[in-house]
Design an enzyme around this catalytic site. Structure first.
Site: not given
Length: 325
Positions: A24, A173, A196
């Protein structure tokens, strides 16, 4: 001119959640470099290790606005995403060893994602939402993984297999990503998801994140995983930007520059840093499965060579005092 696309007079305000994180921070830097105004959320505004490096970015004084937000608190993103054209949701816990998987991982990952999407649903200015998932949501299943296997965006991790093998992070996830797709479909949200692999490359933040810690262990001679799907943090940040700016971006994108085993990493590190003296007794270099780059490259991602990423990671860790060679 498309409403998505490079006209920054028109496409001006974007939001990045979890902005102090590894990926980020690079994304915020890139967005500021490209002329965007960025609303960035962090857990605590009073922690200099979380916000100092963001405030120091070029353009931050004029165009970076920091907000405190709690992932699991309903409505905490409402006023922040208001007026944005895109929301990049990168915030999600990355922990591999947990005592309470439900409270530490599942809840913040799933509830946090749905909270952010719920806030986005209420805002008409938002053109697209880009979520940072992981190859952990792609690859963890019973499928065979030999040298003739190419993993791509059609693969999903199997939550039951994750449960059986106690891979809680991977389970969080895939469940969070599936919940996001369901919500987006039901509420007409234009969603793009980035998956990713193991992220490496230089750090902007002053603290070690999970993958930098894991990388330090590698350099110290610990072989953590049986295979490594590496991607450079700068490529991941750029892929996020492209996912917003390219009107044709759609669905999921696997972001993996190279799939290698530990021996290959050791060979590259020895070449640049002979003094590291990593003890490795692995035999040969078995051919690895591949992760398809086709879709990411069609978006415009050009993957950084592994040698460059490894070297830049080591230099960054040295510079920040985490590694002495």
């Amino acid at each position: 001119m498309s409403s998505l696309g490079g006209n920054h007079q028109q496409v001006e305000v974007v939001c990045v959640t979890g902005a102090s994180g590894y990926v980020a921070s690079w994304l915020v830097k890139l967005l500021l470099d490209h002329g965007y105004t960025v609303k960035a959320t962090v857990r605590s505004l009073s922690d200099p290790s979380k916000v100092g490096h963001l405030k120091a970015l070029e353009g931050a004084k004029e165009r970076l606005h920091l907000f405190e937000a709690n992932l699991v608190e309903e409505g905490s993103f409402d006023s922040i995403v208001d007026g944005c054209q895109c929301v990049f949701h990168t915030a999600s816990p990355v922990i591999l060893k947990v005592s309470d998987p439900q409270a530490e991982l599942m809840e913040p990952a799933i509830k946090g994602t749905l909270n952010v999407l719920e806030s986005c649903r209420k805002v008409s200015s938002i053109k697209r939402v880009v979520i940072t998932s992981s190859t952990a949501a792609v690859m963890t299943n019973r499928n065979p993984r030999g040298p003739d296997v190419i993993i791509d965006e059609t693969w999903f991790s199997d939550p039951e297999f994750c449960q059986e093998t106690e891979q809680w992070y991977n389970k969080s996830k895939v469940l969070a990503e599936k919940a996001a797709w369901k919500f987006a479909e039901e509420n007409g949200i234009d969603l793009v998801v980035m998956n990713p692999g193991f992220v490496l490359g230089p750090l902007l933040q002053p603290t070690l994140n999970f993958s930098s810690e894991a990388f330090l262990s590698l350099v110290k001679g610990e072989d953590l995983f049986s295979e490594y799907t590496f991607v450079d943090v700068r490529d991941v940040a750029y892929a996020h930007l492209l996912a917003f700016e390219n009107p044709l971006a759609t669905g999921r994108y696997c972001l993996v520059g190279s799939t290698v085993n530990y021996g290959a990493i050791v060979n590259i590190l020895h070449k640049f840093y002979p003094s590291l003296n990593i003890q490795y007794n692995g035999s040969g270099d078995p051919k690895m499965f591949q992760v398809s780059k086709k879709k990411a490259e069609s978006l415009g991602v050009k993957f950084t060579p592994l040698e460059v990423s490894l070297k830049d990671t080591v230099e960054s860790l040295k510079e920040k005092g985490f590694l002495t060679i």
